[in-house]
Scaffold this active site. Structure first.
Site, short mmCIF file in Angstrom:
data_model
loop_
_atom_site.label_atom_id
_atom_site.label_comp_id
_atom_site.label_asym_id
_atom_site.label_seq_id
_atom_site.Cartn_x
_atom_site.Cartn_y
_atom_site.Cartn_z
N HIS A 231 23.70 53.43 56.93
CA HIS A 231 24.50 52.22 57.04
C HIS A 231 25.50 52.33 58.18
O HIS A 231 25.92 53.43 58.56
CB HIS A 231 25.25 51.94 55.73
CG HIS A 231 26.30 52.97 55.39
ND1 HIS A 231 26.00 54.24 54.93
CD2 HIS A 231 27.66 52.91 55.45
CE1 HIS A 231 27.12 54.91 54.72
NE2 HIS A 231 28.14 54.14 55.03
N PHE A 232 25.85 51.19 58.71
CA PHE A 232 26.95 51.04 59.66
C PHE A 232 28.03 50.20 58.98
O PHE A 232 27.74 49.41 58.08
CB PHE A 232 26.50 50.33 60.94
CG PHE A 232 25.48 51.10 61.74
CD1 PHE A 232 25.87 51.85 62.85
CD2 PHE A 232 24.13 51.08 61.40
CE1 PHE A 232 24.93 52.56 63.59
CE2 PHE A 232 23.19 51.78 62.13
CZ PHE A 232 23.59 52.52 63.23
#
Length: 430
Positions: A231-232
């Site tokens: 994830h970012f």
């Protein structure tokens, strides 16, 4: 094995729940038969500093209409653990303009755990919390590559069973307004590990947002990622980060991948955390490829790192770091440990998220600099890591005598994007 007592941030309202269904989640049991809003972006892009054409969509649609609108809807439904818009924020007096936020909400209702810090790459573990367990009410929209030369939005779209979806979800413990998570191919259950495809997806999101105040960040394991599921993070802060204003020194390249793709690599100067800055590229994919290969080098050499995507995807900062290792070895002062501040990408960029009123009231530039300096590699170690990265991307740096022949103004400079992108009248409201 190096371990430290960690207090993980709660990213989802389902983080404490055991595995199971019956609640419309993002797992294989529910997502493939779901319908979610879909933003389809144009795949081919000019360099990210050029504003994209979005066909019939207004240029600010993704950020102002879709993301902010959906985020505020979730806030009105009470899905966040606290009201981040009520948090006090100030610019710390001094040359660099570090930003301090008092966010006592991120200090509440957390459970201690053992967090391994000596492995940047760790296998995905389905028995631990991951984003397939998130409820779909926390999802704002899907973010997928489109099929034509314009960006499009569909209020309701069926999930393609053959294409694992990318989703944008709220962070229920937000740091700032519009704080979201970009989760690539959520059903593939990828560990926290950057590759060219995932980084390019994050760059596309920065381009589509079209605002220099909306940044994306990435934390590796060992550099304060708290969930081992790819994830970012991203949020909106209407002022430049201190790192975005820091001067840089160009690394002169005579051959290699970066040169052939038109990517410029520089070193940060006069900043407490040593790092590399990537800009340019013949297209967005070229920039993503060079930075991703640099990250892969760090991953494979077990070096924790953080990434900041800035200037609408036009500039990327890469920070190798060692704070968690120092912390595990007992090399961080008790004074800094007591603040319970985890120096992840936002703190490293100059946005200090403080959890105690005392630390906020007494925040100074000297404190911010001293704290971030603990995060940084030493000069000697940084140069060693830089050489690993340049070798990994097949890039040859110019010899010293070649560099000395360059014009001085090419040697040390402030990025023109920093000067032109941010208005001088930026204010942070308390």
């Amino acid at each position: 094995m190096l371990t430290i007592k960690r207090v993980p941030t709660v990213l989802s309202n389902y983080q404490e729940d055991a595995a199971g269904c019956g609640r419309n989640c993002l797992g294989d049991c529910c997502l493939p038969v779901s319908k979610l809003p879909l933003y389809a972006f144009k795949v081919e892009r000019l360099p990210a500093v050029v504003s994209p054409s979005q066909g019939d969509l207004p240029s600010d649609f993704l950020l102002n209409t879709l993301l902010f609108g959906q985020w505020e809807d979730r806030m009105s439904r009470g899905l966040f653990r606290y009201d981040v818009t009520a948090c006090e924020t100030k610019v710390i007096p001094g040359e660099h303009g570090f930003v301090a936020q008092l966010n006592e909400g991120r200090h509440l209702k957390k459970r201690p755990t053992e967090f391994r810090v000596d492995r940047v790459l760790q296998p995905f573990d389905s028995t631990k919390f991951n984003f397939t367990k998130v409820g779909q009410e926390e999802v704002l929209f899907r973010f997928e590559a489109g099929e034509d030369d314009t960006s499009c939005f569909f209020e309701i779209a069926s999930v393609d069973k053959g294409v694992p979806p990318n989703v944008v979800a709220i962070n229920v413990s937000p740091i700032e307004y519009g704080h979201v998570l970009l989760i690539p191919h959520v059903l593939e259950c990828l560990p926290q590990r950057i590759d060219p495809e995932s980084l390019l997806l994050a760059l596309h999101m920065a381009v589509e947002a079209g605002s220099p105040y909306f940044r994306l960040g990435y934390n590796s394991l060992g550099a304060f990622a708290t969930i081992n599921h790819l994830h970012f993070q991203a949020y909106y802060l209407a002022m430049p980060f201190p790192v975005e204003k820091a001067p840089t020194k160009k690394i002169h390249i005579v051959q290699g991948l970066a040169k052939s793709l038109g990517v410029k690599i520089s070193k940060l100067l006069n900043y407490p955390v040593r790092g590399l800055v990537y800009e340019g590229g013949n297209c967005l994919k070229d920039l993503a490829d060079v930075v991703a290969q640099s990250c892969i080098c760090l991953q494979e050499n077990n070096i924790p790192f953080n990434v900041l995507i800035s200037d609408c995807g036009g500039r990327i900062f890469l920070f190798p770091q060692c704070y968690a290792e120092k912390q595990a070895l007992g090399e961080v002062s008790q004074e800094l440990l007591e603040t319970q501040v985890n120096p992840a990408v936002w703190e490293i960029s100059g946005h200090m998220v403080l959890k105690r009123r005392k630390d906020y009231d007494e925040a100074s530039e000297e404190y911010a600099w001293r704290f971030l300096a603990e995060v940084s590699l030493s000069e000697e170690r940084f140069e060693e890591v830089k050489s690993y990265i340049l070798e990994a991307i097949g890039t040859v740096e110019a010899e010293k005598d070649e560099m000395d022949s360059k014009v001085d103004e090419e040697e040390s400079f402030h990025s023109t994007a920093t000067v032109s992108t941010f208005p001088e009248s930026c204010l942070v409201l308390l």
